[in-house]
Design a protein around this motif. Structure first.
Motif, mmCIF file in Angstrom:
data_model
loop_
_atom_site.group_PDB
_atom_site.id
_atom_site.type_symbol
_atom_site.label_atom_id
_atom_site.label_comp_id
_atom_site.label_asym_id
_atom_site.label_seq_id
_atom_site.Cartn_x
_atom_site.Cartn_y
_atom_site.Cartn_z
ATOM 1 N N LEU A 134 -28.870 -16.890 -36.134
ATOM 2 C CA LEU A 134 -27.642 -17.019 -35.345
ATOM 3 C C LEU A 134 -26.426 -17.154 -36.256
ATOM 4 O O LEU A 134 -26.524 -17.596 -37.403
ATOM 5 N N SER A 135 -25.260 -16.790 -35.708
ATOM 6 C CA SER A 135 -23.995 -17.017 -36.406
ATOM 7 C C SER A 135 -23.618 -18.497 -36.297
ATOM 8 O O SER A 135 -24.211 -19.259 -35.516
ATOM 9 N N GLY A 136 -22.586 -18.889 -37.057
ATOM 10 C CA GLY A 136 -22.129 -20.273 -37.002
ATOM 11 C C GLY A 136 -21.678 -20.682 -35.611
ATOM 12 O O GLY A 136 -21.982 -21.782 -35.144
ATOM 13 N N GLY A 137 -20.954 -19.795 -34.941
ATOM 14 C CA GLY A 137 -20.487 -20.116 -33.591
ATOM 15 C C GLY A 137 -21.631 -20.258 -32.601
ATOM 16 O O GLY A 137 -21.617 -21.124 -31.722
ATOM 17 N N GLN A 138 -22.654 -19.408 -32.737
ATOM 18 C CA GLN A 138 -23.818 -19.491 -31.852
ATOM 19 C C GLN A 138 -24.589 -20.782 -32.101
ATOM 20 O O GLN A 138 -25.045 -21.436 -31.159
ATOM 21 N N ARG A 139 -24.723 -21.167 -33.373
ATOM 22 C CA ARG A 139 -25.410 -22.428 -33.675
ATOM 23 C C ARG A 139 -24.664 -23.614 -33.078
ATOM 24 O O ARG A 139 -25.281 -24.558 -32.572
ATOM 25 N N GLN A 140 -23.327 -23.571 -33.138
ATOM 26 C CA GLN A 140 -22.573 -24.675 -32.565
ATOM 27 C C GLN A 140 -22.760 -24.738 -31.059
ATOM 28 O O GLN A 140 -22.833 -25.814 -30.474
ATOM 29 N N ARG A 141 -22.845 -23.580 -30.413
ATOM 30 C CA ARG A 141 -23.102 -23.574 -28.965
ATOM 31 C C ARG A 141 -24.483 -24.132 -28.645
ATOM 32 O O ARG A 141 -24.672 -24.796 -27.627
ATOM 33 N N VAL A 142 -25.463 -23.852 -29.503
ATOM 34 C CA VAL A 142 -26.801 -24.426 -29.293
ATOM 35 C C VAL A 142 -26.732 -25.951 -29.400
ATOM 36 O O VAL A 142 -27.325 -26.669 -28.593
ATOM 37 N N ALA A 143 -25.984 -26.444 -30.412
ATOM 38 C CA ALA A 143 -25.841 -27.894 -30.573
ATOM 39 C C ALA A 143 -25.172 -28.511 -29.346
ATOM 40 O O ALA A 143 -25.570 -29.590 -28.879
ATOM 41 N N MET A 144 -24.171 -27.829 -28.789
ATOM 42 C CA MET A 144 -23.521 -28.333 -27.572
ATOM 43 C C MET A 144 -24.473 -28.257 -26.393
ATOM 44 O O MET A 144 -24.520 -29.143 -25.540
ATOM 45 N N GLY A 145 -25.277 -27.172 -26.334
ATOM 46 C CA GLY A 145 -26.250 -27.023 -25.251
ATOM 47 C C GLY A 145 -27.267 -28.141 -25.257
ATOM 48 O O GLY A 145 -27.665 -28.642 -24.200
ATOM 49 N N ARG A 146 -27.705 -28.548 -26.435
ATOM 50 C CA ARG A 146 -28.678 -29.639 -26.539
ATOM 51 C C ARG A 146 -28.094 -30.938 -25.985
ATOM 52 O O ARG A 146 -28.798 -31.761 -25.398
ATOM 53 N N ALA A 147 -26.772 -31.146 -26.189
ATOM 54 C CA ALA A 147 -26.125 -32.328 -25.624
ATOM 55 C C ALA A 147 -25.937 -32.182 -24.113
ATOM 56 O O ALA A 147 -26.192 -33.120 -23.348
ATOM 57 N N TYR A 200 -33.078 -27.980 -35.416
ATOM 58 C CA TYR A 200 -34.400 -27.904 -36.049
ATOM 59 C C TYR A 200 -34.665 -26.454 -36.417
ATOM 60 O O TYR A 200 -34.802 -25.599 -35.531
ATOM 61 N N PRO A 201 -34.758 -26.127 -37.717
ATOM 62 C CA PRO A 201 -34.861 -24.718 -38.116
ATOM 63 C C PRO A 201 -36.153 -24.032 -37.683
ATOM 64 O O PRO A 201 -36.183 -22.814 -37.521
ATOM 65 N N HIS A 202 -37.226 -24.812 -37.475
ATOM 66 C CA HIS A 202 -38.515 -24.222 -37.113
ATOM 67 C C HIS A 202 -38.674 -24.022 -35.607
ATOM 68 O O HIS A 202 -39.662 -23.439 -35.160
ATOM 69 N N LEU A 203 -37.703 -24.517 -34.826
ATOM 70 C CA LEU A 203 -37.773 -24.373 -33.374
ATOM 71 C C LEU A 203 -36.845 -23.258 -32.908
ATOM 72 O O LEU A 203 -35.819 -22.985 -33.523
ATOM 73 N N SER A 204 -37.193 -22.637 -31.788
ATOM 74 C CA SER A 204 -36.339 -21.605 -31.195
ATOM 75 C C SER A 204 -35.127 -22.256 -30.545
ATOM 76 O O SER A 204 -35.054 -23.487 -30.401
ATOM 77 N N VAL A 205 -34.179 -21.421 -30.147
ATOM 78 C CA VAL A 205 -33.009 -21.927 -29.422
ATOM 79 C C VAL A 205 -33.451 -22.657 -28.166
ATOM 80 O O VAL A 205 -32.955 -23.749 -27.856
ATOM 81 N N ARG A 206 -34.378 -22.095 -27.445
ATOM 82 C CA ARG A 206 -34.891 -22.723 -26.217
ATOM 83 C C ARG A 206 -35.452 -24.112 -26.521
ATOM 84 O O ARG A 206 -35.174 -25.082 -25.811
ATOM 85 N N GLU A 207 -36.230 -24.192 -27.591
ATOM 86 C CA GLU A 207 -36.862 -25.474 -27.934
ATOM 87 C C GLU A 207 -35.841 -26.479 -28.465
ATOM 88 O O GLU A 207 -35.969 -27.687 -28.202
ATOM 89 N N ASN A 208 -34.842 -26.003 -29.199
ATOM 90 C CA ASN A 208 -33.795 -26.902 -29.673
ATOM 91 C C ASN A 208 -33.016 -27.501 -28.516
ATOM 92 O O ASN A 208 -32.762 -28.708 -28.480
ATOM 93 N N ILE A 209 -32.610 -26.651 -27.555
ATOM 94 C CA ILE A 209 -31.839 -27.153 -26.409
ATOM 95 C C ILE A 209 -32.650 -28.140 -25.596
ATOM 96 O O ILE A 209 -32.145 -29.177 -25.153
ATOM 97 N N GLY A 210 -33.937 -27.850 -25.410
ATOM 98 C CA GLY A 210 -34.774 -28.700 -24.555
ATOM 99 C C GLY A 210 -35.452 -29.846 -25.262
ATOM 100 O O GLY A 210 -36.223 -30.582 -24.623
ATOM 101 N N PHE A 211 -35.156 -30.041 -26.559
ATOM 102 C CA PHE A 211 -35.907 -31.033 -27.333
ATOM 103 C C PHE A 211 -35.780 -32.444 -26.751
ATOM 104 O O PHE A 211 -36.770 -33.172 -26.635
ATOM 105 N N GLY A 212 -34.551 -32.839 -26.392
ATOM 106 C CA GLY A 212 -34.359 -34.177 -25.843
ATOM 107 C C GLY A 212 -35.082 -34.376 -24.531
ATOM 108 O O GLY A 212 -35.608 -35.464 -24.254
ATOM 109 N N LEU A 213 -35.121 -33.325 -23.705
ATOM 110 C CA LEU A 213 -35.834 -33.417 -22.427
ATOM 111 C C LEU A 213 -37.334 -33.560 -22.665
ATOM 112 O O LEU A 213 -38.025 -34.286 -21.941
#
Length: 391
Positions: free
Chosen positions: A136-149, A89-102
């Motif tokens: 974020l870089s592409g690699g950092q974004r992918q880590r955020v996506a993995m973190g959300r899972a 979600y581009p409007h959310l921070s990394v913290r909010e993206n990772i915790g969105f499902g929770l």
């Protein structure tokens, strides 16, 4: 964590009349890292999406753990999916993206923050928690996506080509990161890729698909050493195995104008017949005084020499018919073999760096005959001679 079982799974898109996935039986053990690999259009992503519940199953059953999930909605399956395009979600921070499902599950704020912080630490994202994805870089974004899972602690992770948008160097680093995380978490993981190097380096086992059909599922080592058919042989390994139409007669395998003497026991096992012969690029050796004189030899003229620093790839032509494994047809069990008409076969030998080879200058290559592969001309299935090769 949970095992995943697919029983006769098929997918037919309405009105198409064709099966995108055909009668797949597959058991993925609890905690296993299973890679689905194959060329574009082979059905691997469709199969993954059926496990996730994003595609309906036309026929067959899917079980996760001790539950039949064939008809359950995605949210009821207790799986987490990581997509190729990150889907942040581009409007959310990394913290909010990772915790969105929770947050959707109304997890207590203190617990949610603790789990997000823990996952961020494991992925090296702590200093980026308050940034937006665009920063974020592409690699950092992918880590955020993995973190959300990861933060959800699901029964299984499903990953659909998560590294394909990264550059080559970053892909290698992220492969190592994925392997480390799986070792640490031990969660059942199903991972889709078209990159067979990625499949071989990550998978506990690898399932090779083609045209919706499961060709072989085994460890990376077994796929390389004992491919079940000519398609797997040509798909697994880089550079690819050299595959040619051949005939066995008078104790030798003959392809075009070339002939390689076989071990007597192998020749007896094969009999006189037409077949497909395969030679891995690594099983050519530059002939010299230190090379076993009993090895059969080919005198070739290099057309291309690729000097890669750590090794040389030598491409050379032979007057033989070469197997064409492009596209859906050919050598999948019931389809005819496809051979390149009268074209000259272009083979690859993988030699050590510094090997004295040059374009246009004839060289002699010895062939490790005990490592030749043989496949049925009609079906493409493996003809096993490994136990006889040294006899």
């Amino acid at each position: 964590m949970a095992a995943i079982k697919l029983n006769g799974v098929c997918k037919e898109y309405e009105g198409s009349g064709a099966l995108a996935v055909e009668d797949v039986d597959l058991e993925i053990a609890d905690g296993e890292f299973m890679v689905l690999v194959g060329p574009s259009g082979c059905g691997k992503s469709t199969l993954l999406r059926m496990i996730a519940g994003l595609e309906d199953v036309t026929y067959g059953e899917i079980a996760i753990g001790d539950r039949d999930v064939t008809d359950l909605e995605p949210r009821e399956r207790d799986v987490a999916m990581v997509f190729q395009n990150y889907a942040l979600y581009p409007h959310l921070s990394v913290r909010e993206n990772i915790g969105f499902g929770l947050k959707l599950r109304k997890t207590a704020k203190a617990e949610m923050n603790e789990r997000v912080e823990r996952v961020a630490r494991s992925l090296g994202l702590t200093e980026y928690l308050d940034r937006k994805p665009a920063q974020l870089s592409g690699g950092q974004r992918q880590r955020v996506a993995m973190g959300r899972a990861m933060v959800r602690q699901p029964a299984a992770y499903l990953m659909d080509e998560p590294l394909s948008n990264l550059d080559a160097k970053l892909r290698v680093a992220m492969r190592a990161e994925l392997a480390r995380l799986h070792e640490q978490l031990g969660v059942t993981t199903v991972y889709v890729t078209h990159d067979q190097v990625e499949a071989m380096t990550l998978g506990t086992r690898v399932a090779v698909l083609r045209g919706g059909l499961l060709q072989q599922c085994d460890t990376p080592e077994t796929l390389f050493e004992r491919p079940a058919n000519a398609f797997v042989a040509g798909f697994i390994g880089s550079p690819a195995m050299n595959l040619m139409e051949a005939v066995v007669r008078d104790g030798a395998v003959v392809f075009g104008a070339e002939s390689l003497a076989l071990a007597p026991a192998v020749a007896e096992r094969l009999g006189e017949r037409e077949l497909i012969v395969g030679v891995r690029p690594t099983d050519f050796v530059l002939a010299g005084p230190d090379v076993d004189p009993s090895l059969p030899r080919l005198r070739v003229v290099p057309d291309v020499v690729e000097r890669l620093g750590s090794e040389n790839h030598v491409l050379f032509g032979l007057d033989a018919r070469q197997l064409d494994l492009d596209g859906r047809g050919g050598l999948t069990g019931e389809r005819d073999a496809q051979l390149i008409g009268d074209a000259r076969a272009l083979l690859t030998a993988r030699l050590e760096a510094g090997a004295p080879v040059a374009v246009g200058t004839p060289v002699e290559l010895a062939v490790r005959r005990e490592r030749l592969h043989f496949f049925s001309r009609e079906s493409g299935e493996r003809i096993d001679t490994a136990a006889l090769a040294a006899v």
